[in-house]
Design a protein around this motif. Structure first.
Motif: not given
Length: 942
Positions: A145, A157-159, A217, A222, A226, A229, A242, A245
């Motif tokens: 991420n 990367s997540y969003h 978050y 990291t 995560g 999600a 997600h 990630v």
């Protein structure tokens, strides 16, 4: 765990060349950028998703743990293993861009910067922008991420995830953008999806825990899985993708990812501002949160002092007090008008904050680059000057921006308490994300205990009063795995363990990473950095050098060469060198190295691994010194013998055909065990040597140019299939006549050499003697440096340029000479055809790549340069003696230049290999200029 049986089972499906068991190579390839050292028992290089499924099937059968590796630039130990390391071949570099560039589909082996170069046409880029983007691969970016200086949390990367194709531990495959795949997966993995939904429901029902997750978050985080999600999505398919990630390869393998891209605005301005205390600095950062600023980087006073030797640092920065610091701001705009508005808005914030010192906004690219080079130089500044035997440790934490000053003060106090006086702090202030760098040795138990105590105090401070995250963007890895529960609490940690069990019930995917109940896990497998050679002792094993290395897919990279050399030196000092390691090192590290030095430009601490290789060659080739000296004394005769050999080869090519002769030569080479050279189908015939007119020069002469034709350009003529091609010296002289210049040449032309052939074999004194003889001749014929000197071959120019400059000679490579003197003296009719270009290593190292681009824009505006081929690997004579190096470096060249009419380069030997592997004829820059130019009635003065 039965790795021998696992290995045997794979031999029916994967070629032995991609199942690596050799101990020396396993050690080298097992190295990553972290401060952990684990040597895999087996390395499997997979070519496709089908091979991955086989590997997973056999891993389940024999209970063999697997660790997936992308580029190995990760810093927290998530890409090392003592079991089986799974690596990607070059077949995993796919990139598919949707119309308008708003979404891109990427395979995990593609380098992040390569994706951005492909998206540049659309004015877009991927959201994540880690500092290692020129080396790290998409697989690692997603697995960790990754974020960076500009993307914050909004564009990580997540969003920016739009979809994913993934493979789970049980062999299940899901393509979240394919409705058929999703329907099939819902049926085949109903139990998994229900388990995900149950965990989501469990988290949502715990309001206190859910709020804790949301709070965590809002920061960059990291650490652990995560869990956001489970709150952000309802569909378990969305939750699953997600969760992948940032999972660091512990939940599955991402075989393709689809990302929503972000605008890459072309207009830019930067400003550096100083503060006498960090409280004032932190307050200003808080106010900048709402301003149209793209990046805000903080450097504490210790970091500023670490880069004080670099160019571009403003005078006020050198006078900052100990509690002070700097902010470096970057502002972008889609148009110049928008950039103006953004700069005004940011300046208004700075004015209201009462900033003590400022450089003012600059739009000058060179000054902006200098500012950001300073920022990027902070980590290398510590790494390059650390004590031999220690490593540079970089950690990253985050806390609320309003706690920024308190966080910096806390970290500095911890440095002082534990004796890390060299430690510095810098980072992405706008996100409350700070990196700190310190040097640490792990060869002394007391040093390990010091590190243990320090990390315990850091964890207590960050997770306690400061309310931050222990990992903001570098991933949990092995280093922070023991602290995940401390940061998140028991309930959240139970959720994470449940997720791991749900996805990977046998615990085969990257065990020990993220979830690790051993409180001492971060103190095990610590990497030792033993002294090896002063040329490479500063290496921090980051891997930034690897993308430009031509042998990266054949044998070893610079990082791996250094790592292996270190271990061999340690073995020699302690238990004796292991059997077979020297022979393997000689081939994989020494013989197959092009020694072009491109790695130096990418290395954050400026290491040229080629210098080590040349030193080792010198030690090995010492017995040939007398022969080399004789060759140097009679170099003109040697050139004549070479031309005679080329004439013989040309005659044989006429009789047998070039392709057949190459096949026969290849068969002989195979029978000899690679000891004989390969006669290539593109091998040129002999050239006629250039005899210079007997002409003396006087200081009062005008329009005079000294032309030095290299021995290569006077030896190699046209290939058999290209008889209409003129020699390089003939083309150069033709162009110079059109430009109205009076040309003089050294006497005797054929006996002069820059010494590169001897330098590349490690005969340094002979090479230097050759170079000095050449420079002496150039000095004399240029009337003591009054007249400019032109060299027609870039590798030779690189070799001579510095020595010529020290003598006061105006020395030019063909590239910068054409750019500076010839474009305005000639009438040029641009070629409308598409043309392939290879920017040689020597052009890059001379810093004249931008000159080449300007020349090409005038000559052949529709030119393309294949991505990922920084060096062709021909390296003088290695295209004949190590042709597999040239073939590996140029794999895929033919496809990359399809549709091109011909190619352009500035090295005659490079042109041989480029022509062979592309199917095109590669010409010199002067040959193309000669074809496209005519004299002008009036020319500018030189």
């Amino acid at each position: 765990m039965d790795i021998p049986a696992f290995h045997q089972a794979l031999t029916d499906h994967i070629p032995p060349s991609r199942l690596i068991t050799d101990a020396a190579r396993r050690f080298a390839l097992g190295t990553d950028a972290s401060f952990y050292r684990m040597t895999p028992q087996l390395i499997v290089q997979i070519d496709s998703e089908a091979e991955l499924l086989i590997v997973l099937e056999q891993a389940r059968r024999f209970l063999v743990p697997l660790t997936f590796r992308a580029a190995g630039t990760s810093l927290s130990g998530q890409a090392v293993t003592d079991s089986v390391l799974v690596m990607l071949t070059s077949n995993w570099r796919g990139c598919r861009i949707e119309p308008l560039g708003e979404r891109v589909h990427l395979q995990p082996g593609l380098i992040g910067a390569q994706a951005n170069r492909k998206l540049a046409y659309f004015g877009r880029k991927i959201g994540p922008d880690p500092a290692s983007i020129n080396a790290c691969q998409i697989g690692g970016i997603i697995a960790n991420n990754a974020s960076g200086m500009c993307c914050g949390t909004r564009h990580n990367s997540y969003h920016t995830l739009a979809g994913m194709r993934l493979v789970l531990a049980d062999g299940g495959v899901l393509d979240s953008l394919d409705p058929d795949s999703v329907r099939a997966f819902r049926r085949s993995h109903a139990r998994l999806l229900k388990g995900i939904s149950d965990l989501s429901l469990r988290l949502n029902r715990s309001s206190e825990l859910a709020e804790r997750v949301r709070h965590k978050y809002r920061l960059k985080n990291t650490t652990g899985y995560g869990l956001n999600a489970l709150l952000d999505f309802e569909d378990p398919i969305d939750i699953l993708t997600h969760l992948m990630v940032g999972s660091e390869g512990t939940l599955g393998f991402v075989s393709e990812v689809s990302l929503n891209t972000v605008p890459d605005w072309p207009h830019r301005a930067s400003v550096m501002v100083g503060f006498d205390n960090l409280s004032h600095c932190a307050e200003t950062v808080s106010q900048l949160k709402a301003a149209p600023v793209d990046a805000v980087e903080l450097l504490d006073s210790r970091a500023v002092r670490a880069v004080a030797h670099m160019d571009g640092l403003p005078a006020f920065a050198r006078r900052l007090p100990d509690p002070g610091g700097l902010l470096l701001l970057d502002v972008r705009g889609e148009t110049l008008e928008q950039l103006d508005l953004h700069c005004q808005a940011v300046q208004a914030v700075l004015d209201s904050a009462g900033v003590n010192h400022s450089t003012g906004f600059t739009r000058d690219k060179r000054r902006i680059d200098a500012f950001w080079t300073l920022r990027k130089g902070t980590f290398p500044a510590v790494g390059a000057h650390r004590a031999v035997g220690t490593t540079a440790v970089i950690e990253d934490v985050a806390f609320p921006v309003e706690r920024l000053a308190e966080g910096v003060a806390t970290l500095q106090a911890l440095f002082d308490r534990h004796g890390y006086e060299e430690a510095i702090i810098f980072g992405h202030a706008l996100e409350g994300n700070l990196h700190f760098v310190f040097t640490q040795g792990f060869d002394d138990p007391s040093e390990v205990r010091r590190y243990e105590a320090f990390m315990a105090d850091v964890a207590d401070a960050i997770t306690g009063t400061l309310g931050g995250s222990l990992k903001a963007e570098h991933g949990t890895g092995r280093n922070m795995a023991p602290f995940v529960e401390q940061e998140w609490g028991k309930d959240a940690y139970k959720l994470m363990k449940a997720l791991k069990k749900l996805f990977d019930p046998q615990g085969l995917l990257n065990p020990g990473v993220i979830i690790n109940d051993d409180p001492q896990a971060h103190l095990q497998h610590l990497k030792l950095m033993p002294q090896a050679d002063r040329l490479v002792d500063a290496c921090i094993e980051c891997g930034f050098c690897e993308p430009v290395c031509p042998s990266r897919e054949l044998t070893l990279t610079p990082r791996q060469r250094i790592s292996l050399h270190r271990e061999m030196q340690r073995q020699r000092r302690e238990e004796g060198l292991a059997d077979g390691w020297q022979d393997r090192f000689d081939h994989q590290a020494v013989d197959s190295c092009a020694a072009t030095g491109l790695c130096e430009a990418q290395c954050p601490v400026g290491i040229n691994t080629g210098e080590l290789v040349l030193k080792l060659r010198a030690e090995r080739n010492h017995r040939y010194t007398r022969l080399a000296r004789a060759m140097g004394r009679h170099y003109a005769a040697l050139a004549s013998i070479t031309r005679a050999g080329l004439w013989t080869a040309r005659s044989m090519q006429r009789l047998t055909g070039p392709q057949r002769l190459e096949r026969w030569s290849g068969a002989v080479r195979k029978l000899s065990g690679g000891r004989t050279p390969l006669w290539l189908s593109t091998l040129p015939g002999p050239a006629r040597p250039v005899y210079a007119p007997n002409r003396t020069t006087r200081p009062s002469d005008r329009e005079v140019l000294v032309y030095w034709a290299s021995c290569v350009s006077q030896t190699f003529g046209a290939a058999l299939d290209d008889q209409n091609r003129s020699s390089l010296p003939a083309s150069v002289l033709s162009v110079l006549r059109k430009a109205g210049l009076n040309v003089v040449m050294p006497q005797p032309t054929r006996g002069l050499c820059c010494g590169q052939p001897f330098q590349s074999k490690g005969h340094f004194s002979i090479a230097e003697q050759q170079r000095q003889e050449l420079v002496d001749e150039l000095w004399e014929i240029s009337s003591g440096g009054r007249f400019p000197v032109l060299a027609d071959t870039s590798p030779c120019s690189l070799r001579v340029r510095e020595a010529a400059s020290e003598r006061g000679i105006q020395f030019y490579d063909s590239v910068d000479f054409i750019d500076r003197f010839l474009l305005d003296r000639l009438h040029i009719e641009p070629d409308p055809q598409r043309v392939a270009v290879h920017t040689t290593c020597s052009v890059q190292r001379q810093g004249i790549a931008s000159n080449l681009a300007r020349v090409l824009d005038r000559l052949t505006p529709d030119w393309v340069q294949p991505d990922g081929m920084a060096c062709c690997g021909f390296a003088g004579d290695k295209g004949f003696t190590q042709p597999e190096l040239n073939a590996s470096a140029l794999r895929g060249l033919g496809d990359a230049v399809s549709g091109c009419a011909y190619g352009i380069s500035t090295s005659r030997t490079c042109e041989i290999g480029l022509s062979r592997h592309s199917g095109l004829t590669y010409l010199s820059l002067f040959e193309v200029l000669d074809r496209l130019s005519q004299p002008r009635e009036e020319t500018a003065a030189v």
